[in-house]
Design a protein around this motif. Structure first.
Motif, PDB file in Angstrom:
ATOM      1  N   ASP A  54       0.823  -1.211   0.000  1.00  0.00           N
ATOM      2  CA  ASP A  54       0.000   0.000   0.000  1.00  0.00           C
ATOM      3  C   ASP A  54       0.857   1.262   0.000  1.00  0.00           C
ATOM      4  O   ASP A  54       0.565   2.230   0.693  1.00  0.00           O
ATOM      5  CB  ASP A  54      -0.953   0.001   1.207  1.00  0.00           C
ATOM      6  CG  ASP A  54      -1.969  -1.120   1.139  1.00  0.00           C
ATOM      7  OD1 ASP A  54      -2.446  -1.419   0.019  1.00  0.00           O
ATOM      8  OD2 ASP A  54      -2.280  -1.701   2.196  1.00  0.00           O
ATOM      9  N   GLY A  55       1.946   1.222  -0.780  1.00  0.00           N
ATOM     10  CA  GLY A  55       2.815   2.390  -0.921  1.00  0.00           C
ATOM     11  C   GLY A  55       3.762   2.629   0.242  1.00  0.00           C
ATOM     12  O   GLY A  55       4.538   3.570   0.223  1.00  0.00           O
ATOM     13  N   LYS A  56       3.740   1.789   1.258  1.00  0.00           N
ATOM     14  CA  LYS A  56       4.604   1.960   2.421  1.00  0.00           C
ATOM     15  C   LYS A  56       5.703   0.899   2.405  1.00  0.00           C
ATOM     16  O   LYS A  56       5.438  -0.273   2.157  1.00  0.00           O
ATOM     17  CB  LYS A  56       3.803   1.857   3.709  1.00  0.00           C
ATOM     18  CG  LYS A  56       4.618   2.150   4.934  1.00  0.00           C
ATOM     19  CD  LYS A  56       3.776   2.222   6.175  1.00  0.00           C
ATOM     20  CE  LYS A  56       4.680   2.502   7.368  1.00  0.00           C
ATOM     21  NZ  LYS A  56       3.970   2.493   8.623  1.00  0.00           N
TER      22      LYS A  56
END
Length: 114
Positions: A54-56
């Motif tokens: 999730d982009g992390k």
């Protein structure tokens, strides 16, 4: 064909230990041009596992999996076929004291055609 040969420790080595010299194996294959490169790796405790979800970014200290066997080195072999790779791997001292995994490199024309 190119093969990645993973050199893996083993919790149950052959009872008839092979005391042959890894340097001799390396010298022979380097002279023949069959070994492209090879290195010894640091212990799994020095590894890091990197994932993005999730982009992390998540970074975890190694080893990620609990196992008694671990990759302690690698060699890249340039050989005619799988049979030759197997023959070369069987002469490596870690064939008795550990284990060797041979994995062919993906041919880019195979990927493009998929």
């Amino acid at each position: 064909m190119k093969y990645m040969m993973f050199v893996i420790t083993d919790s149950s080595p052959d009872t008839e230990r092979d005391e042959s010299d890894v340097d001799g194996w390396v010298d022979e294959l380097d002279a023949s041009g069959k070994r492209v490169i090879g290195e010894v790796l640091q212990a799994p405790a020095e590894s890091r596992v990197v994932r993005v979800r999730d982009g992390k970014r998540y970074v975890t200290d190694g080893p990620f999996a609990e196992t008694k066997e671990w990759i302690c080195g690698f060699d890249i072999l340039e050989v005619a076929d799988l049979d030759e790779a197997i023959e070369i791997a069987s002469r490596h001292p870690m064939a008795r004291n550990g284990q060797l995994e041979l994995r062919p490199f993906m041919e880019w024309d195979e990927v493009a055609g998929a």
